[in-house]
Design a protein around this motif. Structure first.
Motif, mmCIF file in Angstrom:
data_model
loop_
_atom_site.group_PDB
_atom_site.id
_atom_site.type_symbol
_atom_site.label_atom_id
_atom_site.label_comp_id
_atom_site.label_asym_id
_atom_site.label_seq_id
_atom_site.Cartn_x
_atom_site.Cartn_y
_atom_site.Cartn_z
ATOM 1 N N LYS A 1 36.862 45.728 41.682
ATOM 2 C CA LYS A 1 36.186 45.315 42.919
ATOM 3 C C LYS A 1 34.940 44.469 42.679
ATOM 4 C CE LYS A 1 37.829 49.098 45.867
ATOM 5 N NZ LYS A 1 37.442 50.234 46.726
ATOM 6 N N ASP B 1 35.168 41.010 51.812
ATOM 7 C CA ASP B 1 34.396 42.016 52.532
ATOM 8 C C ASP B 1 35.110 43.369 52.440
ATOM 9 O OD1 ASP B 1 32.564 43.291 54.113
ATOM 10 O OD2 ASP B 1 33.414 42.552 56.020
ATOM 11 N N ASP C 1 34.961 47.564 50.572
ATOM 12 C CA ASP C 1 34.144 48.610 49.974
ATOM 13 C C ASP C 1 34.132 48.428 48.462
ATOM 14 O OD1 ASP C 1 32.815 50.894 49.271
ATOM 15 O OD2 ASP C 1 34.502 52.247 49.677
ATOM 16 N N GLN C 2 32.940 48.345 47.869
ATOM 17 C CA GLN C 2 32.816 48.065 46.442
ATOM 18 C C GLN C 2 32.862 49.319 45.575
ATOM 19 O OE1 GLN C 2 32.487 44.887 44.902
ATOM 20 N NE2 GLN C 2 33.169 44.232 46.931
ATOM 21 N N ASN C 3 32.946 50.486 46.189
ATOM 22 C CA ASN C 3 32.962 51.715 45.398
ATOM 23 C C ASN C 3 34.316 51.926 44.725
ATOM 24 O OD1 ASN C 3 30.316 52.468 45.882
ATOM 25 N ND2 ASN C 3 30.831 53.561 47.766
ATOM 26 N N GLY D 1 35.063 57.024 44.252
ATOM 27 C CA GLY D 1 34.311 56.613 45.432
ATOM 28 C C GLY D 1 32.826 56.875 45.376
#
Length: 507
Positions: free
Chosen positions: A374, A381, A383-385, A390
């Motif tokens: 990621k 756009d 979620d970068q986790n 997570g």
């Protein structure tokens, strides 16, 4: 001729032969005896036309007179040559008619063409009326290769590009791994290229189109994960070992240069020597403006080798070293011409023969930092986790070593194979395995294969979680890794590992 006039056939139905009936039209298509009979027939025609050519009213084609060339034949593709006058053409037609009466084989006039050069007006009309076949235009194809009196244009190579695209499109909709696509490009597509590359100099525009087809097939429409010029470097230099089309073209045409230098006993070499070189050395000859584009390219290759080596003698020594009695001469020439990279110490650890290719490919992308984690998709756009835990941004090192789930995977795998060193990055892990797992015992090979296997299954688990919503546990990943490694080792050491089946279960 009993086998020709009275063949009989049976029908295979559900694995059994039924019936027996006589053939009425000679041998079936594809019969192993057919080529031999055809060669015998063509030998008769060849002698017939050579005898007829000795008559006073036959005149040879101006470019064929030195070797008394009247025809070229390959299977049922036949080319006849003569001077552009009615008498000479009539001799050729008379030979065809005699051959037809003796053999029962007739030329298909609808599939035949008349090609002329320097003839026009009433003379051309008379010849056309005599042969009663359509007038063709160059370039035309012979044995799948376009022949022309002038330099071929890019459009004349379209059939090569379309053929490659046809092979690609046949597999485009199949679910193939990167490793599967790689093998198809290497064995199928680049095999198709070889025939053309060994005969013609391929224009740069066509090479770019071929490269683009292969690149899209490998990576898809998205941006390539690794540049094509890089993956054409050898595996020892950290890449995939594809052949660069332009360089391979040079290497194959260098073989033609050596054949001309060595004056190989072939009609084409003798013809080039007499018509173009006039008996001079290939190393002293300078091509004229109107000479064959193929020969011009061959002598450009000659000049490249001479410039690189410094002297003609060293250039000749190189050609002899590559091609004299060597089946792999073109591969040696390719190695000489190809771009150079830096050897990678980890390359052998990635491409072990017993490691599944799909595992090696993912490991290769990982060690080059090209896996689409990621942090490399910052333009999207999303979620970068981490997709697995997570709890932290997903980077390459986090996903494979710092994530809570994957960290637990490594702990159990290290315990399973009695590995004590900490695993922090892919490169350091491979470097450690290179020193730690020496030898060819099943224990050493298990340690070498477990790195690629673990990286592959972690990446697969991450993608399943991200794209399918499948909940993945560390125990599930560990079980898949152990089972896979055991299968690999059992294929190599079945008699030894049959007593270690408990290893696959981690007991």
């Amino acid at each position: 001729m009993e086998c020709v006039t009275s063949p009989s056939y049976s029908i295979a139905l559900n694995g059994s032969l039924y019936g027996k009936f006589a053939g009425k039209k000679g041998l079936r298509q594809g019969d192993p005896l057919s080529p031999f009979l055809f060669v015998l027939c063509l030998e008769y025609f060849s002698r017939l036309i050579n005898l007829a050519a000795n008559r006073d009213r036959f005149a040879y084609h101006p470019k064929c007179a030195k070797f008394n060339i009247t025809h070229l034949a390959f299977a049922d593709d036949l080319m006849l040559f003569s001077k552009g006058d009615c008498n000479s053409v009539d001799v050729l037609l008379d030979c065809l008619n005699k051959f037809s009466r003796c053999s029962g084989l007739r030329a298909n006039l609808k599939k035949s063409s008349l090609y002329t050069a320097g003839i026009s007006g009433q003379k051309l009309v008379n010849i056309h009326r005599l042969v009663n076949m359509p007038i063709g235009s160059m370039p035309f194809k012979y044995l799948g290769i376009p022949l022309a009196a002038e330099k071929l244009k890019a459009v004349h190579y379209v059939s090569l590009v379309e053929k490659i695209a046809g092979y690609i499109n046949a597999w485009a909709n199949c679910t193939l791994t990167y490793a599967g696509r790689t093998e198809l490009i290497r064995s199928v597509v680049q095999g198709v290229e070889c025939f053309w590359l060994s005969i013609l100099p391929i224009p740069g525009t066509m090479i770019d189109r071929i490269t683009n087809i292969c690149r899209i097939f490998l990576w898809g429409e998205r941006k390539a994960l690794v540049a094509w010029k890089n993956i054409c470097l050898p595996k020892t230099e950290g890449e995939l070992g594809f052949r660069d089309v332009k360089t391979w073209n040079l290497a194959l045409l260098a073989k033609v240069l050596w054949n001309i230098h060595d004056k190989r006993d072939s009609l084409w070499i003798r013809w080039v020597d007499q018509v173009y070189l006039n008996g001079a050395s290939v190393w002293d000859w300078t091509p004229a403006k109107g000479d064959s584009p193929l020969l011009k390219r061959i002598f450009e290759i000659r000049d490249i080798i001479v410039k690189k080596e410094g002297t003609t003698q060293l250039a000749i020594a190189n050609l002899n070293r590559w091609f004299a009695g060597e089946i792999s001469g073109c591969s040696k020439a390719y190695e000489y011409f190809r771009p150079r990279g830096i050897p990678k110490v980890w390359a052998n650890e990635v491409w072990r023969h017993y490691i599944p290719p799909k595992h090696s490919f993912i490991l290769w992308l990982g060690i080059k930092g090209r896996l689409q984690t990621k942090d490399r998709l910052h333009y999207m756009d999303i979620d970068q986790n981490c997709a697995l835990c997570g709890t932290a941004p997903e980077t390459l090192d986090h996903l494979f070593f710092q994530c809570n789930i994957t960290n637990q995977v490594w702990l159990q795998i290290k315990k399973w194979l009695r590995i004590t060193r900490a695993m922090t990055t892919i490169k350091s892990t491979l470097k450690y395995m290179k020193k730690e797992a020496r030898g060819t015992s099943w224990q050493s090979r298990a340690k070498k294969s477990v790195v690629a296997c673990t990286v592959y299954h972690i990446w697969t688990a991450r993608n399943r979680r991200l794209f399918e919503g499948t909940v993945v546990t560390s125990d599930g990943i560990i079980r898949e890794i152990k089972t896979q490694v055991y299968k690999i080792m059992f294929s190599l050491y079945p008699h030894v590992l049959v007593q270690y089946e408990h290893l696959a279960l981690g007991h």
